[in-house]
Scaffold this motif. Structure first.
Motif, PDB file in Angstrom:
ATOM      1  N   GLU A  15       0.857  -1.171   0.028  1.00 34.25           N
ATOM      2  CA  GLU A  15      -0.003  -0.174  -0.037  1.00 34.25           C
ATOM      3  C   GLU A  15       0.932   1.329  -0.064  1.00 34.25           C
ATOM      4  O   GLU A  15       0.376   2.364   0.223  1.00 34.25           O
ATOM      5  CB  GLU A  15      -0.925  -0.144   1.194  1.00 34.25           C
ATOM      6  CG  GLU A  15      -1.895  -1.167   0.924  1.00 34.25           C
ATOM      7  CD  GLU A  15      -2.927  -1.308   2.184  1.00 34.25           C
ATOM      8  OE1 GLU A  15      -3.770  -0.251   2.359  1.00 34.25           O
ATOM      9  OE2 GLU A  15      -2.802  -2.230   2.940  1.00 34.25           O
ATOM     10  N   SER A  19      -0.189   5.376   0.716  1.00 37.07           N
ATOM     11  CA  SER A  19       0.444   6.005   1.739  1.00 37.07           C
ATOM     12  C   SER A  19       0.863   7.452   1.213  1.00 37.07           C
ATOM     13  O   SER A  19       0.686   8.368   1.764  1.00 37.07           O
ATOM     14  CB  SER A  19       1.355   5.333   2.445  1.00 37.07           C
ATOM     15  OG  SER A  19       2.308   6.322   3.193  1.00 37.07           O
ATOM     16  N   SER A  22      -2.022   9.694   0.765  1.00 31.73           N
ATOM     17  CA  SER A  22      -2.641  10.141   2.018  1.00 31.73           C
ATOM     18  C   SER A  22      -1.814  11.064   2.712  1.00 31.73           C
ATOM     19  O   SER A  22      -1.959  12.298   3.132  1.00 31.73           O
ATOM     20  CB  SER A  22      -2.814   9.111   2.839  1.00 31.73           C
ATOM     21  OG  SER A  22      -3.993   8.240   2.421  1.00 31.73           O
ATOM     22  N   HIS A 105      -0.189   2.832   5.756  1.00 29.35           N
ATOM     23  CA  HIS A 105      -1.434   1.860   5.240  1.00 29.35           C
ATOM     24  C   HIS A 105      -0.637   0.199   5.239  1.00 29.35           C
ATOM     25  O   HIS A 105       0.321   0.071   4.540  1.00 29.35           O
ATOM     26  CB  HIS A 105      -1.917   2.250   4.204  1.00 29.35           C
ATOM     27  CG  HIS A 105      -2.546   3.464   4.117  1.00 29.35           C
ATOM     28  ND1 HIS A 105      -3.373   3.943   5.099  1.00 29.35           N
ATOM     29  CD2 HIS A 105      -2.631   4.369   2.998  1.00 29.35           C
ATOM     30  CE1 HIS A 105      -3.631   5.281   4.777  1.00 29.35           C
ATOM     31  NE2 HIS A 105      -3.184   5.477   3.801  1.00 29.35           N
ATOM     32  N   GLU A 110       0.426  -0.042   9.832  1.00 33.12           N
ATOM     33  CA  GLU A 110      -0.834  -0.043  10.197  1.00 33.12           C
ATOM     34  C   GLU A 110      -1.039  -1.029  11.299  1.00 33.12           C
ATOM     35  O   GLU A 110      -2.136  -1.413  12.258  1.00 33.12           O
ATOM     36  CB  GLU A 110      -1.846  -0.145   9.451  1.00 33.12           C
ATOM     37  CG  GLU A 110      -3.321   0.454   9.807  1.00 33.12           C
ATOM     38  CD  GLU A 110      -4.169   0.367   8.473  1.00 33.12           C
ATOM     39  OE1 GLU A 110      -5.378   0.604   8.934  1.00 33.12           O
ATOM     40  OE2 GLU A 110      -3.608   0.206   7.205  1.00 33.12           O
ATOM     41  N   GLY A 187      -3.503  -5.735   4.458  1.00 30.63           N
ATOM     42  CA  GLY A 187      -4.363  -4.834   4.223  1.00 30.63           C
ATOM     43  C   GLY A 187      -4.945  -4.567   2.871  1.00 30.63           C
ATOM     44  O   GLY A 187      -4.436  -5.064   1.961  1.00 30.63           O
ATOM     45  N   SER A 188      -6.041  -3.941   2.534  1.00 29.87           N
ATOM     46  CA  SER A 188      -6.459  -3.308   1.370  1.00 29.87           C
ATOM     47  C   SER A 188      -6.688  -4.589   0.433  1.00 29.87           C
ATOM     48  O   SER A 188      -6.628  -4.693  -0.846  1.00 29.87           O
ATOM     49  CB  SER A 188      -5.343  -2.514   0.496  1.00 29.87           C
ATOM     50  OG  SER A 188      -6.160  -1.177   0.739  1.00 29.87           O
ATOM     51  N   ASN A 313     -10.248  -0.230   9.998  1.00 26.89           N
ATOM     52  CA  ASN A 313      -8.920   0.402   9.370  1.00 26.89           C
ATOM     53  C   ASN A 313      -8.773   1.578  10.562  1.00 26.89           C
ATOM     54  O   ASN A 313      -9.065   2.813  10.687  1.00 26.89           O
ATOM     55  CB  ASN A 313      -9.134   1.034   8.079  1.00 26.89           C
ATOM     56  CG  ASN A 313      -9.515  -0.030   6.775  1.00 26.89           C
ATOM     57  OD1 ASN A 313      -8.402  -0.440   6.296  1.00 26.89           O
ATOM     58  ND2 ASN A 313     -10.721  -0.484   6.844  1.00 26.89           N
ATOM     59  N   GLY A 317      -7.665   5.412   4.477  1.00 31.44           N
ATOM     60  CA  GLY A 317      -7.252   6.174   3.285  1.00 31.44           C
ATOM     61  C   GLY A 317      -7.410   7.614   3.747  1.00 31.44           C
ATOM     62  O   GLY A 317      -8.590   8.063   4.108  1.00 31.44           O
TER      63      GLY A 317
END
Length: 347
Positions: A15, A19, A22, A105, A110, A187-188, A313, A317
């Protein structure tokens, strides 16, 4: 005197590109008249660099190419430093940091790893702490805790090692298809498969184990996914509820960031009483998993009106068009106000 805010971005995670987007949004919305902003990036291969260049280069992923604007750096675990160390031409120097804002992320950002480092360093961290971050990243254990709090969760089978075919089919025989096969801590939506028949199960399990050493196999929940942004520690600000409309498949990584066939409705197309029930459930889940600072709580709403927990989360995001700020904008907070509130919670 201005407080020093360290924004961490990048990271050793699939991710990484998100990142950067973001972090760009966060960096460009922090009140520079009130705070000294320190930017530190982590490259894809794990090098930590203090970055002193234009934020546009972060967005373009060229930030690490000009080494005159980068110095090797680290968040020091030494509490007497209470900040970062940098290896400059003049030697090792240190800078005091009042708070760390991780905009990382997925794995290695995270999942409690960076949060634990900040806690060792004694530096306040903006967002969830190490325990909460690790729990929320763990789909199975998060579901166990939320279930104990009285919130419904999907029926599932858990595997802490790759099963034999016999064990796989035995442990999942009570589950109804379609099924989701998920790595426990990816993640994601990386490594996730939606399958409709038993013949697809083994391959989906093999894929999930490429991303993690533990996996979960869940029943599909009829209905649609809803989310709620939560901001705060003791007193919580709850955003409007949004809704994900899918034309097919599921909300995987590609759909999350391209929305080619998915559509986000904000606010969700639900009545006021249902929205309030979802918001209250989000707050209850946030508390149960020891969240702090901010998080996005994702749930399912069934055709009969039942709320079923999906995941939290802890660093959602944070681009200008992401779901989290959009939901809070629905209750009157613009992006700059969200960032200011997050910082003010810790310093």
């Amino acid at each position: 005197m201005k407080k020093n805010i360290l924004v961490l971005f990048g990271g050793c995670s699939p991710e990484y590109p998100i990142s950067l987007k973001s972090a760009y949004a966060v960096l460009t919305h922090i009140n520079a008249d009130k705070y000294n902003v320190l930017a530190m990036g982590i490259t894809k291969d794990g090098q930590w660099l203090r970055y002193n260049g234009d934020y546009e280069n972060i967005l373009a992923d060229t930030w690490h190419q000009n080494r005159r604007q980068c110095t090797p750096a680290f968040l020091s675990p030494d509490r007497s430093v209470h900040g970062i160390g940098e290896l400059t031409e003049k030697g090792l120097s240190f800078t005091y940091v009042d708070a760390v804002f991780p905009v990382l992320h997925g794995k290695n950002g995270e999942d409690g790893s960076v949060q634990g480092l900040a806690e060792m360093a004694g530096v306040p961290i903006i967002g969830c702490g190490a325990l909460s971050s690790a729990l929320c990243m763990d789909k199975y254990r998060a579901h166990q805790i939320v279930s104990l709090a009285g919130i419904q969760v999907p029926k599932a089978a858990f595997f802490d090692r790759k099963p034999t075919a016999e064990m796989l089919y035995e442990e999942t025989k009570s589950l109804s298809y379609p099924l989701f096969v998920k790595p426990l801590r990816a993640g994601s939506s990386f490594g996730i498969s939606k399958i409709t028949e038993k013949a697809q199960l083994a391959d989906a399990v093999d894929l999930a184990f490429r991303y993690d050493s533990e996996i979960i196999v869940e029943e599909n929940i009829e209905g649609f996914e809803v989310g709620c942004a939560v901001l705060g520690n003791d007193e919580l600000i709850l955003g409007r509820v949004d809704e994900i409309e899918l034309s097919h498949g599921f909300f995987d990584y590609k759909e999350k960031y391209t929305q080619r066939t998915a559509k986000i409705h904000m606010p969700a197309r639900i009545d006021a009483d249902t929205e309030e029930r979802i918001r209250k459930a989000a707050a209850k889940i946030y508390r149960a998993l020891d969240c702090s600072g901010f998080a996005r709580v994702d749930m399912f709403l069934t055709p009969s009106g039942e709320i079923v927990f999906n995941e939290v989360n802890t660093i959602p995001g944070c681009t200008d068009c992401s779901r989290y700020p959009s939901m809070l904008q629905g209750v009157g907070l613009d992006y700059a106000a969200i960032v200011e509130k997050l910082i003010s919670l810790e310093i």
